[in-house]
Design a protein around this motif. Structure first.
Motif, short mmCIF file in Angstrom:
data_model
loop_
_atom_site.label_atom_id
_atom_site.label_comp_id
_atom_site.label_asym_id
_atom_site.label_seq_id
_atom_site.Cartn_x
_atom_site.Cartn_y
_atom_site.Cartn_z
N GLN A 182 -10.07 1.76 -10.79
CA GLN A 182 -8.86 1.94 -9.99
C GLN A 182 -7.91 2.96 -10.64
N CYS A 238 -5.90 -5.57 -2.09
CA CYS A 238 -6.31 -4.74 -3.22
C CYS A 238 -5.27 -3.65 -3.44
N LEU A 239 -4.97 -3.40 -4.71
CA LEU A 239 -3.98 -2.37 -5.05
C LEU A 239 -4.46 -0.97 -4.64
N HIS A 250 -13.63 -10.29 -7.82
CA HIS A 250 -13.00 -9.14 -7.16
C HIS A 250 -12.99 -7.94 -8.12
N HIS A 276 -15.29 -4.14 -8.33
CA HIS A 276 -14.80 -2.77 -8.52
C HIS A 276 -15.67 -1.99 -9.49
NI NI Z 1 -8.82 -4.56 -6.10
#
Ligand code: NI
Ligand SMILES: OCN(O)CCCc1ccccc1
Length: 187
Positions: free
Chosen positions: A65, A114-115, A157, A161
């Motif tokens: 991310q 989700c960010l 979660h 990613h």
């Molecule tokens: Ni996420």
């Protein structure tokens, strides 16, 4: 310092890559990155700092991310009980790996966000209710832990990613709230 500007959004191909394992012993760079990821989670859960820095609250974060395709995640799950401020799970995990899991599946009643996703995607995200997990901790020590319910959901979660999987990949397109028998809905 990690802010929302550091976090890449859906459409960035890094979110669909399989991230690479980090070398052990951990490099100073990877240790520092883990510290910054944990600091972000703390800041994002602090009403004053989150407001100041314009952060969305998060209980987990994965290195992809941050456009860094490495198998590093940070999780910080507050207890939610003011009497007992101890978090129920707080760790930076290097090379996390699910060793085994329950037959029992579970999902959050309120779905997931989700960010890296700037939109609501409604629906049940069905995951394993319990997992046995190995990882290398920030001290370079191999850990093996068992998680269940909300903490297990959060870690799954984050590990998704590392494998280029987004939470909405798990949502039933025909009926987002379809549930097989026996799936535990966690409220
Ligand atoms: Ni996420
Ligand atoms: O990848 C972390 N992130 O996007 C923040 C949200 C984390 C998260 C939200 C709902 C259920 C499990 C985990």
């Amino acid at each position: 310092m990690i802010t929302m500007d550091t976090i890449i959004r859906e459409g960035n191909p890094t979110l669909r890559e399989v991230a690479k394992e980090v070398s052990v012993p951990l490099s100073d760079e990877d240790i520092k990155l883990g510290e910054e990821m944990m600091e972000f989670l703390h800041n994002s859960q602090d009403p004053v700092k989150a407001e100041e820095l314009g952060l969305r609250g998060g209980v987990g974060l994965a290195a992809p991310q941050l456009d860094i395709s490495k198998r590093i995640i940070a999780v910080h799950v507050p207890s939610g009980d003011l009497e007992n401020p101890e978090p129920t799970l707080s760790a930076v995990m290097y090379n996390p790996k699910i060793l085994s899991h329950s037959v029992q599946d579970a999902c959050l009643g309120e779905g997931e966000g989700c960010l890296s996703v700037d939109r609501e995607v409604p629906g049940y995200v069905v995951r394993h209710n319990k997992i046995t997990l190995s990882y290398v901790d920030a001290a370079g020590v191999k850990q093996k832990i068992r998680l269940k319910n909300y903490e297990a959901i959060v870690v799954q979660h984050e590990i998704d990613h590392l494998n280029g999987v987004m939470f909405y990949d798990h949502i039933n397109q025909e009926n987002p709230y379809a549930l097989k028998d026996g799936v535990l809905v966690i409220e």
